[in-house]
Design an enzyme around this catalytic site. Sequence first.
Site, PDB file in Angstrom:
ATOM      1  N   TYR A 112      -6.095 -12.929  -2.280  1.00  0.00           N
ATOM      2  CA  TYR A 112      -5.252 -11.879  -2.861  1.00  0.00           C
ATOM      3  C   TYR A 112      -4.450 -11.229  -1.711  1.00  0.00           C
ATOM      4  CZ  TYR A 112      -9.076 -12.449  -6.249  1.00  0.00           C
ATOM      5  OH  TYR A 112     -10.041 -12.970  -7.095  1.00  0.00           O
ATOM      6  N   CYS A 165      -9.927  -1.125  -4.733  1.00  0.00           N
ATOM      7  CA  CYS A 165      -9.282   0.105  -5.198  1.00  0.00           C
ATOM      8  C   CYS A 165      -9.992   0.667  -6.424  1.00  0.00           C
ATOM      9  CB  CYS A 165      -7.804  -0.144  -5.513  1.00  0.00           C
ATOM     10  SG  CYS A 165      -7.516  -1.404  -6.772  1.00  0.00           S
ATOM     11  N   ASP A 173      -8.875  -8.753  -1.160  1.00  0.00           N
ATOM     12  CA  ASP A 173      -8.332  -7.479  -1.622  1.00  0.00           C
ATOM     13  C   ASP A 173      -7.855  -7.665  -3.062  1.00  0.00           C
ATOM     14  OD1 ASP A 173      -7.229  -4.981  -1.885  1.00  0.00           O
ATOM     15  OD2 ASP A 173      -5.621  -5.277  -0.429  1.00  0.00           O
ATOM     16  N   GLU A 202      -2.425 -16.083  -2.740  1.00  0.00           N
ATOM     17  CA  GLU A 202      -1.813 -14.957  -3.459  1.00  0.00           C
ATOM     18  C   GLU A 202      -1.136 -15.476  -4.717  1.00  0.00           C
ATOM     19  OE1 GLU A 202       0.032 -11.784  -5.048  1.00  0.00           O
ATOM     20  OE2 GLU A 202      -1.525 -11.666  -3.505  1.00  0.00           O
ATOM     21  N   GLN A 204       0.844  -1.189   0.000  1.00  0.00           N
ATOM     22  CA  GLN A 204       0.000   0.000   0.000  1.00  0.00           C
ATOM     23  C   GLN A 204       0.883   1.245   0.000  1.00  0.00           C
ATOM     24  OE1 GLN A 204      -3.126   0.487  -0.427  1.00  0.00           O
ATOM     25  NE2 GLN A 204      -4.028  -1.538  -0.157  1.00  0.00           N
TER      26      GLN A 204
END
Length: 421
Positions: free
Chosen positions: A277, A376, A349, A301, A244
């Site tokens: 994720y 996002c 995410d 992931e 991030q």
Amino acid sequence: MEATIRIERYADQGRCVGHIDGRVVFVRFALPGELVRVELDEPHDREERFWTGEVVEVLEASEDRAEPIWPLAGPLAMGGGVGGADLVHVSLAGQLKWKTCSIVEQMLRLGHTAVEVPIDRMPQDEAERGLHWRTRIEMIADADGRPSMRRRGTHVRVPIDTMPLASRALLDVAEREHVWDGGFTPGSQIRLSVPEPRDGAAVEENYAVLVDGEVTAGTRALTEKVTVAGRDFEYGVDAGGFWQMHRQAPIALTNHVINLVRGELNGAQSACVWDLYSGSGLFTLPLASLAAERTRMLSVEGGKTAVRNAQRNLRHVHLDNVDVRAGDVAKTLVNVRNDLARPDVVVLDPPRAGARAKVCGQIANSEARSVIYIACNPASLARDTATLAGLGYELADIHAFDIYPTTHHVETVALFRKHKR
């Protein structure tokens, strides 16, 4: 070609909408209600469904308009043209209004759900006037070997000797390593990664300067520190990988997510949680440690380097209650061991494209009671909201975080609950 247009509403990608003779025009650096003179982009064929353009003069300004705090990122006609700050012409309050409206409109149009969305600004962003938040930046060396950014709509490289969006720690490293002095091979990709120092600590050697992916100063193995629910967590992350970007985003997002998860578990002593994720384990570590007294987890992931980092991060704090998988999320969820097959809560995410129908369906088939979705991209969240609604979930909570000031981007966290039969 120039035209005078009355701007009507917000659109996507930091643009607004107006019309010329009934044709839609997407306009950069505009605001709803304004009367502006616009230079249309080439080509503007009369047969095209819509045109695009950019403000060259503001005739009647919105109350949300501000002088670009970083002029180089403003309109071309006003000496700007580099990317990275498409809302540089909007006041901080106006940016929050824009982002809230974007989420509300997308959720209604694509998600068929009416929402009110609270939005949080990150600590220090107002004092910094929306600058100095990025802990990672990327540039390219121009023909003279200087750090540069491309001027929009051209192949021109604009040399830069600072980056106003970069955190102060990153700018200190750039000065220390003489990044702005140049000397790079023309065309090389330059990246700086500088974790935000916490509690007044010094950066020391916890940074990296990468040129074409190779570390030329600092170290590839970086350490990020995040405090969640009063507990400190350390993460080893790759200097070239995802983290991030905003210096305060990891703290704000993890604390919000852990509060939602604890609320959904409602004091349960044991819990099964999926983290999809999952990257280098930003959410995995606090979930495995704090969600319940006894927590078993699956994390998935796609990036192999991130997975290796997540595994090291878990070992570092002696957590052995997480089954860490590397691979495509949809393919991995086809075969989940029995004791992890029925999660109480799913945290995901996904990338900008969203989770999409297949993964949403797999979550629903797992019979998870609660889903916490970090997004996002409001459009992807809205599409997946509609999919989850069709699979028996309802939106129970939504909250936005302005972790990308001076840009149109926004992070949204949504909580879904399975309908009770």
